[in-house]
Design a protein around this motif. Structure first.
Motif, mmCIF file in Angstrom:
data_model
loop_
_atom_site.group_PDB
_atom_site.id
_atom_site.type_symbol
_atom_site.label_atom_id
_atom_site.label_comp_id
_atom_site.label_asym_id
_atom_site.label_seq_id
_atom_site.Cartn_x
_atom_site.Cartn_y
_atom_site.Cartn_z
ATOM 1 N N ASP A 30 -17.824 26.689 62.341
ATOM 2 C CA ASP A 30 -18.110 26.133 63.666
ATOM 3 C C ASP A 30 -19.316 25.213 63.507
ATOM 4 O O ASP A 30 -20.426 25.672 63.244
ATOM 5 C CB ASP A 30 -18.410 27.294 64.624
ATOM 6 C CG ASP A 30 -18.752 26.815 66.031
ATOM 7 O OD1 ASP A 30 -19.360 25.731 66.157
ATOM 8 O OD2 ASP A 30 -18.431 27.529 66.989
ATOM 9 N N MET A 31 -19.079 23.902 63.626
ATOM 10 C CA MET A 31 -20.147 22.946 63.324
ATOM 11 C C MET A 31 -21.353 23.108 64.238
ATOM 12 O O MET A 31 -22.496 23.018 63.776
ATOM 13 C CB MET A 31 -19.593 21.513 63.410
ATOM 14 C CG MET A 31 -20.560 20.443 62.993
ATOM 15 S SD MET A 31 -21.419 20.742 61.427
ATOM 16 C CE MET A 31 -20.105 20.538 60.264
ATOM 17 N N GLY A 32 -21.129 23.373 65.540
ATOM 18 C CA GLY A 32 -22.255 23.564 66.462
ATOM 19 C C GLY A 32 -23.120 24.739 66.011
ATOM 20 O O GLY A 32 -24.351 24.652 65.991
ATOM 21 N N GLU A 33 -22.450 25.840 65.620
ATOM 22 C CA GLU A 33 -23.177 27.041 65.179
ATOM 23 C C GLU A 33 -23.912 26.798 63.868
ATOM 24 O O GLU A 33 -25.041 27.228 63.682
ATOM 25 C CB GLU A 33 -22.183 28.185 64.951
ATOM 26 C CG GLU A 33 -22.172 29.209 66.058
ATOM 27 C CD GLU A 33 -21.063 30.225 65.840
ATOM 28 O OE1 GLU A 33 -20.878 30.683 64.694
ATOM 29 O OE2 GLU A 33 -20.371 30.528 66.819
ATOM 30 N N PRO A 58 -24.712 12.735 68.863
ATOM 31 C CA PRO A 58 -24.104 13.221 67.620
ATOM 32 C C PRO A 58 -25.091 13.163 66.455
ATOM 33 O O PRO A 58 -25.864 12.218 66.345
ATOM 34 C CB PRO A 58 -22.938 12.266 67.365
ATOM 35 C CG PRO A 58 -22.849 11.363 68.528
ATOM 36 C CD PRO A 58 -24.067 11.527 69.368
ATOM 37 N N VAL A 59 -25.049 14.155 65.615
ATOM 38 C CA VAL A 59 -25.872 14.189 64.412
ATOM 39 C C VAL A 59 -25.232 13.215 63.409
ATOM 40 O O VAL A 59 -24.002 13.157 63.311
ATOM 41 C CB VAL A 59 -25.896 15.633 63.859
ATOM 42 C CG1 VAL A 59 -26.609 15.720 62.531
ATOM 43 C CG2 VAL A 59 -26.536 16.573 64.888
ATOM 44 N N PRO A 60 -26.041 12.427 62.679
ATOM 45 C CA PRO A 60 -25.457 11.440 61.761
ATOM 46 C C PRO A 60 -24.501 12.067 60.732
ATOM 47 O O PRO A 60 -24.734 13.181 60.253
ATOM 48 C CB PRO A 60 -26.679 10.848 61.048
ATOM 49 C CG PRO A 60 -27.815 11.093 61.967
ATOM 50 C CD PRO A 60 -27.500 12.364 62.707
ATOM 51 N N ASP A 84 -13.881 24.014 63.313
ATOM 52 C CA ASP A 84 -14.031 23.955 64.766
ATOM 53 C C ASP A 84 -15.240 23.055 65.073
ATOM 54 O O ASP A 84 -16.333 23.323 64.596
ATOM 55 C CB ASP A 84 -14.272 25.397 65.269
ATOM 56 C CG ASP A 84 -14.388 25.467 66.781
ATOM 57 O OD1 ASP A 84 -14.355 24.419 67.436
ATOM 58 O OD2 ASP A 84 -14.519 26.600 67.291
ATOM 59 N N GLY A 85 -15.020 21.998 65.842
ATOM 60 C CA GLY A 85 -16.140 21.103 66.178
ATOM 61 C C GLY A 85 -16.390 20.062 65.103
ATOM 62 O O GLY A 85 -17.394 19.364 65.110
ATOM 63 N N PHE A 86 -15.486 19.971 64.185
ATOM 64 C CA PHE A 86 -15.556 18.998 63.101
ATOM 65 C C PHE A 86 -14.143 18.776 62.612
ATOM 66 O O PHE A 86 -13.426 19.769 62.446
ATOM 67 C CB PHE A 86 -16.431 19.531 61.956
ATOM 68 C CG PHE A 86 -16.370 18.669 60.724
ATOM 69 C CD1 PHE A 86 -17.194 17.580 60.602
ATOM 70 C CD2 PHE A 86 -15.447 18.938 59.713
ATOM 71 C CE1 PHE A 86 -17.117 16.769 59.479
ATOM 72 C CE2 PHE A 86 -15.361 18.126 58.602
ATOM 73 C CZ PHE A 86 -16.207 17.048 58.488
ATOM 74 N N PRO A 87 -13.673 17.592 62.316
ATOM 75 C CA PRO A 87 -14.351 16.312 62.511
ATOM 76 C C PRO A 87 -14.386 15.881 63.980
ATOM 77 O O PRO A 87 -13.569 16.320 64.780
ATOM 78 C CB PRO A 87 -13.485 15.350 61.695
ATOM 79 C CG PRO A 87 -12.130 15.968 61.673
ATOM 80 C CD PRO A 87 -12.352 17.447 61.696
ATOM 81 N N ARG A 88 -15.367 15.021 64.283
ATOM 82 C CA ARG A 88 -15.463 14.467 65.634
ATOM 83 C C ARG A 88 -15.350 12.959 65.641
ATOM 84 O O ARG A 88 -15.525 12.335 66.679
ATOM 85 C CB ARG A 88 -16.810 14.835 66.258
ATOM 86 C CG ARG A 88 -16.810 16.241 66.749
ATOM 87 C CD ARG A 88 -17.869 16.501 67.767
ATOM 88 N NE ARG A 88 -17.947 17.932 67.974
ATOM 89 C CZ ARG A 88 -18.856 18.541 68.669
ATOM 90 N NH1 ARG A 88 -19.779 17.846 69.286
ATOM 91 N NH2 ARG A 88 -18.840 19.840 68.798
ATOM 92 N N SER A 89 -15.122 12.367 64.492
ATOM 93 C CA SER A 89 -14.950 10.908 64.438
ATOM 94 C C SER A 89 -13.967 10.612 63.313
ATOM 95 O O SER A 89 -13.729 11.459 62.445
ATOM 96 C CB SER A 89 -16.294 10.221 64.140
ATOM 97 O OG SER A 89 -16.757 10.618 62.858
#
Ligand code: AMP
Length: 187
Positions: A30-33, A58-60, A84-89
């Motif tokens: 979980d990228m946020g976590e 967004p974090v670089p 979860d929460g990745f990728p976002r782009s």
């Protein structure tokens, strides 16, 4: 088996991802976590990420990709991962495709959790109320959902074109949705 979860806040992808991780016996990232944990432990990545997260931006990619690479390299991830929460782009999506190919980790299934907007607003308001948070209003929730759609729409197109996208209806009971996820993953 690698599974990428896409879906708006309130769509249940976190819950379903946890169920799937237990069933497939693979870790869920979980990228946020992961980022919050890095900030708490004040690692180099955490210190760099903090100012972006505090500002809600967004974090670089460079920081994000370093964190993901570390996770994928761990022995736990040898049989696959749930992201979860990745990728976002698109850039992050291309990078993860490269990483999975290089590691010989193979295919990925992408699940898009589909829940009508009205239901999402209803769920997120109920959650905020249960947590005694008064910061959420229908307007702030709609803004978050709009932001999600803007950032995720290109990814949906990317995976659809590659033929790896499966849409899961997120409106049933937890068990019903879990069954649909199981069918989509095919394992
Ligand atoms: P979340 O818990 O998923 O809402 O993420 C919290 C914050 O972490 C976001 O507001 C971003 O600053 C950052 N973040 C999480 N995932 C990513 C990502 N894939 N790319 C860039 N920033 C991210």
């Amino acid at each position: 088996m690698n599974v990428i979860l896409l879906g708006p806040p309130g769509s249940g992808k976190g819950t379903q991802g946890a169920i799937l991780a237990r069933r497939l016996k693979v870790p869920k990232i979980d990228m946020g976590e992961l980022l919050s944990d890095a900030v708490r432990r004040s690692t180099e990545a955490g210190r760099q990420a903090k100012e972006y997260m505090d500002g809600g931006s967004p974090v670089p990619d460079e920081i994000i990709l370093r964190l993901v690479e570390e996770q994928l390299a761990s022995a736990d991830a040898a049989q696959g991962v749930i992201l979860d929460g990745f990728p976002r782009s698109i850039r992050q999506a291309e990078a993860v495709d490269r990483m999975l190919a290089v590691d010989g980790m193979g295919a990925r299934v992408v699940l898009l959790f589909d829940v009508p907007e009205e239901e999402l607003v209803h769920r997120l308001l109920a959650k905020a109320s249960a947590e005694h948070r008064s910061d959420e209003s229908p307007e702030t929730i709609r803004r978050r959902l709009d932001a999600y759609r803007m950032s995720t729409a290109p990814l949906v197109g990317y995976y659809r074109e590659l033929g790896v996208l499966t849409i899961v209806s997120g409106t049933g009971t937890e068990d019903e949705v879990a069954e649909e996820v199981e069918r989509a993953v095919g394992e």
